[in-house]
Design a protein around this motif. Structure first.
Motif, PDB file in Angstrom:
ATOM      1  N   MET A   1       0.842  -1.194   0.000  1.00 56.35           N
ATOM      2  CA  MET A   1       0.000   0.000   0.000  1.00 56.35           C
ATOM      3  C   MET A   1       0.881   1.249   0.000  1.00 56.35           C
ATOM      4  N   LYS A   2       0.532   2.207  -0.854  1.00 57.56           N
ATOM      5  CA  LYS A   2       1.246   3.479  -0.886  1.00 57.56           C
ATOM      6  C   LYS A   2       0.464   4.467  -0.032  1.00 57.56           C
ATOM      7  N   VAL A   3       1.135   4.983   0.996  1.00 58.27           N
ATOM      8  CA  VAL A   3       0.478   5.825   1.994  1.00 58.27           C
ATOM      9  C   VAL A   3       1.216   7.148   2.101  1.00 58.27           C
ATOM     10  N   CYS A   4       0.447   8.227   2.276  1.00 58.77           N
ATOM     11  CA  CYS A   4       1.059   9.513   2.604  1.00 58.77           C
ATOM     12  C   CYS A   4       0.449  10.034   3.892  1.00 58.77           C
ATOM     13  N   ILE A   5       1.300  10.432   4.815  1.00 61.50           N
ATOM     14  CA  ILE A   5       0.861  11.070   6.048  1.00 61.50           C
ATOM     15  C   ILE A   5       0.865  12.574   5.797  1.00 61.50           C
ATOM     16  N   LEU A   6      -0.307  13.165   5.738  1.00 62.53           N
ATOM     17  CA  LEU A   6      -0.439  14.602   5.479  1.00 62.53           C
ATOM     18  C   LEU A   6      -0.429  15.327   6.815  1.00 62.53           C
ATOM     19  N   GLY A   7       0.687  15.997   7.086  1.00 63.60           N
ATOM     20  CA  GLY A   7       0.875  16.628   8.379  1.00 63.60           C
ATOM     21  C   GLY A   7       1.708  15.732   9.272  1.00 63.60           C
ATOM     22  N   ALA A   8       2.939  15.473   8.835  1.00 55.78           N
ATOM     23  CA  ALA A   8       3.777  14.490   9.529  1.00 55.78           C
ATOM     24  C   ALA A   8       4.567  15.134  10.655  1.00 55.78           C
ATOM     25  N   GLY A   9       3.829  15.524  11.712  1.00 58.63           N
ATOM     26  CA  GLY A   9       4.477  15.929  12.946  1.00 58.63           C
ATOM     27  C   GLY A   9       4.820  14.698  13.747  1.00 58.63           C
ATOM     28  N   ALA A  10       4.840  14.820  15.055  1.00 60.16           N
ATOM     29  CA  ALA A  10       5.254  13.695  15.896  1.00 60.16           C
ATOM     30  C   ALA A  10       4.332  12.489  15.733  1.00 60.16           C
ATOM     31  N   LEU A  11       3.022  12.714  15.805  1.00 56.30           N
ATOM     32  CA  LEU A  11       2.073  11.607  15.690  1.00 56.30           C
ATOM     33  C   LEU A  11       2.117  10.998  14.297  1.00 56.30           C
ATOM     34  N   GLY A  12       2.116  11.838  13.273  1.00 55.30           N
ATOM     35  CA  GLY A  12       2.170  11.345  11.901  1.00 55.30           C
ATOM     36  C   GLY A  12       3.428  10.542  11.636  1.00 55.30           C
ATOM     37  N   CYS A  13       4.544  10.997  12.189  1.00 54.21           N
ATOM     38  CA  CYS A  13       5.810  10.270  12.021  1.00 54.21           C
ATOM     39  C   CYS A  13       5.764   8.916  12.729  1.00 54.21           C
ATOM     40  N   ALA A  14       5.135   8.883  13.901  1.00 49.88           N
ATOM     41  CA  ALA A  14       5.035   7.619  14.647  1.00 49.88           C
ATOM     42  C   ALA A  14       4.253   6.583  13.841  1.00 49.88           C
TER      43      ALA A  14
ATOM     44  N   GLY B   1       6.890  -2.466   5.521  1.00 49.60           N
ATOM     45  CA  GLY B   1       7.077  -2.668   4.089  1.00 49.60           C
ATOM     46  C   GLY B   1       6.176  -1.849   3.193  1.00 49.60           C
ATOM     47  N   HIS B   2       5.337  -0.992   3.754  1.00 53.87           N
ATOM     48  CA  HIS B   2       4.480  -0.143   2.924  1.00 53.87           C
ATOM     49  C   HIS B   2       5.272   1.059   2.411  1.00 53.87           C
ATOM     50  N   GLU B   3       5.003   1.466   1.178  1.00 52.85           N
ATOM     51  CA  GLU B   3       5.643   2.665   0.637  1.00 52.85           C
ATOM     52  C   GLU B   3       5.007   3.870   1.310  1.00 52.85           C
ATOM     53  N   THR B   4       5.709   4.422   2.263  1.00 50.88           N
ATOM     54  CA  THR B   4       5.140   5.462   3.112  1.00 50.88           C
ATOM     55  C   THR B   4       5.881   6.773   2.918  1.00 50.88           C
ATOM     56  N   TRP B   5       5.098   7.843   2.749  1.00 52.22           N
ATOM     57  CA  TRP B   5       5.638   9.189   2.571  1.00 52.22           C
ATOM     58  C   TRP B   5       5.174  10.073   3.728  1.00 52.22           C
ATOM     59  N   LEU B   6       6.078  10.939   4.172  1.00 54.42           N
ATOM     60  CA  LEU B   6       5.734  11.946   5.170  1.00 54.42           C
ATOM     61  C   LEU B   6       5.701  13.300   4.466  1.00 54.42           C
ATOM     62  N   LEU B   7       4.567  13.979   4.504  1.00 50.78           N
ATOM     63  CA  LEU B   7       4.432  15.293   3.877  1.00 50.78           C
ATOM     64  C   LEU B   7       4.332  16.338   4.975  1.00 50.78           C
ATOM     65  N   ASN B   8       5.297  17.256   4.976  1.00 51.02           N
ATOM     66  CA  ASN B   8       5.359  18.258   6.039  1.00 51.02           C
ATOM     67  C   ASN B   8       5.931  19.554   5.465  1.00 51.02           C
ATOM     68  N   ARG B   9       5.433  20.677   5.952  1.00 51.93           N
ATOM     69  CA  ARG B   9       5.887  21.975   5.445  1.00 51.93           C
ATOM     70  C   ARG B   9       7.262  22.365   5.980  1.00 51.93           C
TER      71      ARG B   9
END
Length: 317
Positions: A1-14, A23-31
């Protein structure tokens, strides 16, 4: 699964780190460019019950560099929801689902306006995280539950597939047939203490030793329960005292709510999506909410004083 965390602060990063390690293709999106750069250069440093390690995960400041994903997990501050999803349209393809795990109520309506209600899922998570430095977090995932569901309460294959993926990664996740009720249960806990600590600047140890403040908390929660009942929401928490007790369960005396932390940082709060949601739903269903209206007004007053102070300081410089 390709996932993006929109707003990857502490909780999003966790959450993102847990999915990436599975093993999921995971992206962290943060300003925050410094945060993103640190993650891309050195990996995301995670401190948790397993110790300390660097997790390899992708991070970006621009949605265009990520492209369409299977799942967008929204974890921006509630008041940034509209702006964040507007700037992240590149993530949303024909089959993309958008899952809000944010505090409070109302974000699902904002997301539905942006991407279509058929793409939106809702949920609540008790996973925790603290940002220690750019690219460095303390995470609390083990034993912390997440609840997700369709807005209409149906049990769909697509929600079950997400729950299976999360559970397989170690994120204890349950599909709820009553996600709106689950969201209200969490809201009651936030209503119990968030605004009160923001107004008084008290830690939990201080708050829970003040009987007058407990009485105000119970009154605010009682209003919220009355509103939810009038709206036909099925609650698990039906006693104000239960929400008051649950809010402090397992937390140290020095704990500070996210609302208090926001004010201490000079940031606006999520009051409109917490106590403010109780007021809006109360108006909609004819239920008076004077205690919550007062708490909202007080927090708004503090935010106004903060803004005026910042402007005065800028004018001096």
């Amino acid at each position: 699964m390709k996932v993006c965390i929109l707003g990857a602060g502490a909780l999003g990063c966790a959450i993102g780190a847990t999915l990436s390690e599975a093993g999921h293709e995971t992206w962290l999106l943060n300003r925050n460019a410094g945060h993103v750069q640190a993650i891309n250069d050195h990996g995301l440093k995670v401190l948790d019950e397993r110790g300390e390690r660097a997790v390899k995960i992708r991070a970006s400041t621009h949605a265009d560099l990520i492209g369409a994903v299977d799942l967008v997990v929204v974890l921006v501050k509630s008041f940034h929801t509209a702006q964040a999803i507007a700037g992240a349209q590149a993530l949303v393809g024909p089959d993309t689902l958008v899952l809000s795990l944010q505090n409070g109520l109302g974000q699902e309506d904002i997301l539905a306006e942006a991407v279509g209600r058929d793409k939106v899922l809702a949920g609540k998570t008790y996973v925790g995280g603290v940002l220690l430095a750019p690219g460095v977090i303390r995470a609390g995932v083990a034993g912390k539950h997440t609840y997700i569901g369709e807005l209409d309460g149906s049990l769909s294959d697509r929600v079950q597939a997400i729950a299976d993926a999360f559970n397989g990664a170690g994120l204890a996740t349950t599909v709820s047939e009553n996600i709106v009720g689950t969201m209200w249960d969490k809201l009651l806990v936030n209503v119990a203490t968030g605004a009160l600590t923001g107004i008084t600047r008290l830690t939990y140890g201080q708050l829970y030793s003040e009987p007058l403040l407990k009485a105000v908390s119970l009154a605010a929660v009682a209003e919220a329960i009355a509103v939810a009942t009038a709206a036909g929401v099925q609650l698990s928490l039906t006693n104000p005292g239960a929400a008051w007790n649950l809010a402090a369960e397992g937390l140290p005396a020095a704990f500070k709510t996210s609302m208090l932390q926001s004010l201490e940082k000079g940031s606006v709060t999520e009051i409109d999506f917490i106590n403010g949601s109780v007021v809006r739903w109360g108006q909609r269903h004819g239920v008076p909410t004077p205690v919550n209206e007062t708490l909202v007004a007080c927090i708004k007053g503090i935010e106004r004083a903060m803004t005026d102070h910042h402007q005065q300081e800028e004018a001096k410089s």
